[in-house]
Each structure stands twice: as structure tokens, then as C-alpha cells.
Write an enzyme that holds these catalytic residues in place. Structure first.
Site, PDB file in Angstrom:
ATOM      1  N   CYS A  24     -15.511 135.928 -39.567  1.00  0.00           N
ATOM      2  CA  CYS A  24     -15.981 135.612 -40.461  1.00  0.00           C
ATOM      3  C   CYS A  24     -17.525 134.734 -40.242  1.00  0.00           C
ATOM      4  O   CYS A  24     -17.262 133.946 -39.093  1.00  0.00           O
ATOM      5  CB  CYS A  24     -15.427 134.573 -41.278  1.00  0.00           C
ATOM      6  SG  CYS A  24     -15.866 134.146 -42.778  1.00  0.00           S
ATOM      7  N   CYS A  51     -15.115 143.561 -51.725  1.00  0.00           N
ATOM      8  CA  CYS A  51     -15.255 142.592 -50.818  1.00  0.00           C
ATOM      9  C   CYS A  51     -15.195 143.346 -49.314  1.00  0.00           C
ATOM     10  O   CYS A  51     -15.853 142.824 -48.278  1.00  0.00           O
ATOM     11  CB  CYS A  51     -14.411 141.459 -51.028  1.00  0.00           C
ATOM     12  SG  CYS A  51     -12.552 141.845 -51.009  1.00  0.00           S
ATOM     13  N   CYS A  57      -9.824 147.674 -56.364  1.00  0.00           N
ATOM     14  CA  CYS A  57     -11.246 147.493 -55.975  1.00  0.00           C
ATOM     15  C   CYS A  57     -11.140 147.158 -54.637  1.00  0.00           C
ATOM     16  O   CYS A  57     -10.261 146.212 -54.202  1.00  0.00           O
ATOM     17  CB  CYS A  57     -11.679 146.184 -56.808  1.00  0.00           C
ATOM     18  SG  CYS A  57     -13.507 145.689 -56.368  1.00  0.00           S
ATOM     19  N   ASP A  62      -9.098 119.655 -48.917  1.00  0.00           N
ATOM     20  CA  ASP A  62      -9.387 120.364 -47.833  1.00  0.00           C
ATOM     21  C   ASP A  62      -9.656 119.855 -46.459  1.00  0.00           C
ATOM     22  O   ASP A  62     -10.433 120.037 -45.688  1.00  0.00           O
ATOM     23  CB  ASP A  62     -10.935 121.041 -48.162  1.00  0.00           C
ATOM     24  CG  ASP A  62     -11.277 121.914 -47.152  1.00  0.00           C
ATOM     25  OD1 ASP A  62     -10.533 122.743 -46.810  1.00  0.00           O
ATOM     26  OD2 ASP A  62     -12.503 122.350 -46.707  1.00  0.00           O
TER      27      ASP A  62
END
Length: 308
Positions: free
Chosen positions: A212, A192, A189, A132
Site C-alpha cells: 500500500c 477500488c 463493484c 487507533d
């Protein structure tokens, strides 16, 4: 040659398991053709906000052979961070991934040990470890190597273990046996998308990073936008909402990595404790923690924004 590829791959996966990784998958190194136009569009639409670094090294993000000379294989690894115990209910919240020690250091040492073991047992292998902190599209590579699929919240999801895990890579210059991608199991679904407090999931599979809560509380160095006051749901560092509501996370199991265990003081901190936090307490509770990324001043800014 085929037998050695299978043997080497099996050895790497067994070593990964020994080192505590949740799972390991392997993909052939090469240019990510499908991801290239998606990334370009995402950047052109300024979905990265003020994260200018996302604009750098565009070609390297899409082609691991530009990161490691002669790269043949991308080994993706998952490391569980789902905690046994959570913060008390009357608390400002931090993402579960930041409960313990900074994952960069924890995983990097495991990857170095894995690469050392590969060199000891397979022969001289040129490779680099990534956690990362370099231009690698880790979720894309993990999906290519069959460790899960990229869900509507843009996280890697696994039917077996959900999504509370870190993703890391070893890019190496040997050919291995490659795994196949798995199918998407999000179905109809929209949990989220419906739950995101700031509507950052602008459509299935596309997250506007500049909307975000994780972006606001960690990446953004400016003042927090007043129009979003009251919509952060008490998140002071990061946000887990889109993972917490994902049905696949009912399969999450607590990790067994001692270094990810939180400082006990963190779990018992109430809102009052957070509001009165001092620099000394911050240094003590978040010693070696990823929360240090936002610095004491940044955390205070976030808390003040939540409490006003």
C-alpha cells in the site's frame, strides 16, 4: 433493567452527537471469533510488511475484555474528516485525513468528555478510550455495531456518509442496548481494486499492507523500492485512491470540525513548493499534523522519489 439499557444507550448516542461525532453504535464486548483466523492468516502471509507492532498483543486485538476489566460493551464512534477544499491540482498529495490537526488528539479529548459525561449521568463506569493507538480492531467493532460494512478495500463503508471518517471506541463495563450489523453493499463493484496504483488489494476484502502507498510513505523507514517508481500517482503522504473511486463516497459531506481545517498554505502548495520545502516550512505548515509521523526527512525522501 432493559429500560435502563435503552435509556443509557440513547443518552450516550445523544452526547456523541453533541460532541460532533457522525454516528455512534454499540456492540456487546467479547471475542471476535470470525476475525481471529483472518488476522492470523494475514500476519502469517506477512501482509503487514515491516509493521512488527501488528504481531504484538494478538489476543488483546481480538478480545476487549483483556483491555478493560469487566468490559461489557464496545461503543464505536465515527468522526467525519472530509474537507471542504482540496489541494491544488499541480501538487504532491497527502491523504485528506492529515489536512488538519492530528486526529489522535482531537478525538481523544472528545472521548474523554464523553466518558466524563457518562460517569456524571449514568454513575461510575469503568472504561477506556481508544483512537487507533492500541490493539483494537476498530473496523470490526464499528461493523458489529451497525455503523457500516467492511468493503472490498477493507475500509468501513456507510451508505449514508461513505468512508472519509475516523473510527474510535469507548470500551466500558456496563451493559447497553446493542445495535445490529448492516449488510454488505459493495455488490459486484470492483472500482477500488481496479484503481489501486500498486495492486495492494490482492483480492476483494484483503489488502496487502506491505504493497500500500500509505505503508510506503508513512510506515516504511527504509528506502522506497525502485521497482515501484512511477506508480505512486504523486502521493507524498498516504493515499486516498481506493476511497476517492468508491461510489459510496459521493455521499461524503464536508466536516464541521474547526481543528481539521488545513493550514491555507498547504492547499496552495505546488509541486515546486513541495520540492523546495524547508524544515521551517514543514514545521509551520504541519504543526500538530499527522504528517509529522513521517518527519521532515521522510517527507523529503517521498518527494524525491516522486520527482526523480
Amino acid at each position: 433493567m432493559l429500560n435502563s439499557k435503552i435509556k443509557y444507550s440513547q443518552f450516550i448516542k445523544s452526547e456523541a452527537k453533541r460532541l460532533g461525532f457522525l454516528s455512534c453504535g454499540i456492540a456487546k464486548a467479547g471475542f471476535l471469533e470470525e476475525e481471529a483466523p483472518r488476522l492470523e492468516k494475514w500476519l502469517n502471509e506477512s501482509r503487514h510488511g515491516k509493521m512488527q507492532y501488528m504481531e504484538n498483543h494478538f489476543d488483546k486485538r481480538l478480545d476487549p475484555t483483556l483491555l478493560v476489566d469487566g468490559a461489557k460493551s464496545v461503543i464505536s464512534l465515527l468522526l467525519n474528516y472530509y474537507p471542504t477544499h482540496k489541494q491544488v491540482s499541480d501538487s504532491y498529495k497527502i491523504s485528506k485525513y492529515a489536512y488538519g490537526q492530528d486526529y489522535h488528539f482531537v478525538i481523544k479529548s472528545k472521548l474523554k468528555e464523553l466518558l466524563y459525561s457518562v460517569n456524571e449521568n449514568i454513575g461510575e463506569v469503568n472504561g477506556r478510550a481508544f483512537v487507533d493507538s492500541a490493539p483494537v480492531l476498530d473496523k470490526a467493532w464499528a461493523a458489529r455495531s451497525g455503523l457500516g460494512w467492511i468493503g472490498k478495500n477493507s475500509n468501513l463503508l456507510s451508505k449514508q456518509v461513505g468512508s472519509f471518517f475516523f473510527i474510535a471506541e469507548l470500551i466500558v463495563d456496563i451493559e447497553l442496548e446493542y445495535d445490529l450489523p448492516v449488510t454488505d453493499h459493495c455488490g459486484s463493484c470492483t472500482a477500488c481494486i481496479d484503481a489501486c496504483p500498486t495492486q495492494a488489494i490482492v483480492q476483494p476484502y484483503i489488502v496487502d499492507g506491505s504493497k500500500c502507498i500509505s505503508y510506503f510513505t508513512i510506515e516504511l523507514k527504509d528506502n522506497l523500492p525502485q521497482e515501484l517508481k512511477g506508480s505512486f500517482n504523486d502521493w507524498a503522504f498516504g493515499c486516498d485512491v481506493c476511497q476517492d473511486v468508491c461510489p459510496w463516497n459521493r455521499f461524503s459531506k464536508p466536516h464541521s470540525e474547526p481543528l481539521f481545517s488545513p493550514n491555507p498554505d498547504l492547499l496552495s502548495m505546488t509541486k515546486k513548493d513541495w520540492e523546495e520545502i524547508t524544515g521551517d516550512t514543514f514545521s509551520k505548515v504541519f504543526k500538530n499534523s499527522a504528517v509529522k509521523r513521517t518527519k521532515f526527512e521522510g517527507l523529503k525522501r517521498n518527494i524525491n522519489f516522486l520527482k526523480e
